[in-house]
Design an enzyme around this catalytic site. Structure first.
Site, mmCIF file in Angstrom:
data_model
loop_
_atom_site.group_PDB
_atom_site.id
_atom_site.type_symbol
_atom_site.label_atom_id
_atom_site.label_comp_id
_atom_site.label_asym_id
_atom_site.label_seq_id
_atom_site.Cartn_x
_atom_site.Cartn_y
_atom_site.Cartn_z
ATOM 1 N N LYS A 17 -25.237 -6.186 -26.292
ATOM 2 C CA LYS A 17 -24.956 -5.229 -27.740
ATOM 3 C C LYS A 17 -26.337 -4.354 -27.174
ATOM 4 O O LYS A 17 -27.355 -4.815 -27.045
ATOM 5 C CB LYS A 17 -25.150 -6.271 -29.016
ATOM 6 N N CYS A 38 -24.118 5.415 -31.703
ATOM 7 C CA CYS A 38 -23.503 4.256 -33.274
ATOM 8 C C CYS A 38 -23.227 4.917 -34.701
ATOM 9 O O CYS A 38 -24.237 6.096 -35.111
ATOM 10 C CB CYS A 38 -24.681 3.306 -33.263
HETATM 11 C C1 SIN Z 1 -22.083 -0.874 -34.736
HETATM 12 O O1 SIN Z 1 -22.970 -2.321 -34.470
HETATM 13 O O2 SIN Z 1 -22.472 -0.704 -35.853
HETATM 14 C C2 SIN Z 1 -21.464 -0.775 -33.357
HETATM 15 C C3 SIN Z 1 -22.306 -0.071 -32.338
HETATM 16 C C4 SIN Z 1 -21.775 1.321 -31.763
HETATM 17 O O3 SIN Z 1 -20.924 2.188 -32.704
HETATM 18 O O4 SIN Z 1 -22.407 1.638 -31.388
#
Ligand code: SIN
Length: 309
Positions: free
Chosen positions: A45, A128
């Site tokens: 992540k 993001c």
């Molecule tokens: C998110 O955690 O909101 C998605 C991450 C991303 O789109 O980079």
């Protein structure tokens, strides 16, 4: 037997399919499960300096044709991922650390420690769309270049960028110049199509809570946008910069289309969340079948080979 192995910036992957950052890859358990699965890599992540709970729920909604999310970067914080990386490497497949940041100065802090932990590659997430008040960095070439300049000297493993979808060649060309100047080793195209809105007409509501319902689109619905960005950057770099294609891959044919447009590997998000880890075996079977039917013995044989009319 078709060869689904691939190489990105000198790093060999046992198959070209892997998870996209965000999909089943936040916790140690999820990352270890990816290690045991048929995923060709373990992608973390996107990590921030401090651990984050992320945005309020509901923050993911699947629908026919795709998904919308506004997760808000829920993650354990970079220190936890740095500690985990040696354990993740036991699976004999590349580990890709995805680095985000809420402020420009976060990126070098994370990059220094995570690089020392020894991932095989580092992906810097400039895209993001889900942090309230924070624009997507990749839409600002100057801000992108400032961050790349901060981290590039600190990263000794292959370094890539995860970019947002661009909808105009001028924006792709502006970013290409930054990437070429700064010596990036690979690209990941694309992040979700940000700030979309899905409405439930029965309940007469939006479907996710954060940001008034605005969020990033993923899944089948975004495939043409993803293919366009893979193709555009493949052409801008004349096929010399490895690209991971992300967006809209639901079956083997979708992966084949990404490869035809120039992808060296592909990442899956929505379909992984919806189907679970078994999806990797299905995608391998389907891609192998289409390559075999068309007489290709490996993905290298058809990468970038889409014909223009
Ligand atoms: C998110 O955690 O909101 C998605 C991450 C991303 O789109 O980079």
């Amino acid at each position: 037997m078709t060869d689904l192995t691939t190489t990105i910036a000198g790093v060999r992957f046992p198959t070209c399919f892997m998870n996209a950052a965000g999909a089943l890859c936040v916790t140690r358990e999820e990352l270890m499960a990816l290690g045991r699965s048929r995923s060709g890599a373990i992608v973390t992540k996107s990590m921030t300096v401090e651990p984050r709970q992320g945005n309020p729920e509901p923050r993911y909604h699947g629908f026919a044709g795709g998904s919308i999310n506004s997760m808000g970067l829920p993650n354990l914080g970079y220190r936890a991922y740095a500690e985990m990386i040696p354990d993740l490497k036991q699976f004999g497949k590349p580990v890709i650390a995805s680095v985000a940041g809420l402020r420009e100065e976060d990126f070098p802090v994370i990059a220094t420690v995570i690089n020392a932990a020894g991932p095989d590659l580092i992906e810097v997430n400039l895209s993001c769309p889900n942090i309230p008040g924070k624009p997507q960095i990749g839409y600002d070439p100057d801000a992108s270049e400032r961050i790349i300049k901060l981290v590039r000297p600190l990263i000794t493993v292959p370094m890539g960028l995860k970019l947002p979808p661009y909808f105009d060649p001028a924006h792709q060309e502006a970013m290409q110049k930054v990437i070429a100047r700064q010596g990036i080793d690979f690209l990941n195209l694309i992040n979700s199509v940000g700030n979309a809105l899905v409405v439930d007409p029965d309940r007469e509501t939006v479907v996710i809570k954060p940001k008034g319902g605005f969020g990033g689109l993923g899944g089948a619905i975004i495939k043409p946008v993803a293919l366009a960005n893979v193709r555009a950057f493949y052409k801008l770099f004349e096929g010399r910069l490895p690209i991971i294609g992300t967006g809209g891959i639901v079956n083997g044919v979708d992966a084949f289309e990404h490869i035809l447009c120039g992808a060296s590997a592909v990442q899956i998000g929505t379909v992984l969340v919806e189907e679970g880890l078994e999806v990797f075996a299905r995608l391998e079977t389907e891609l192998s079948a289409i390559l075999a039917r068309k007489g290709y013995s490996s993905i290298v044989d058809c990468r970038g080979a889409v014909r223009e009319l």
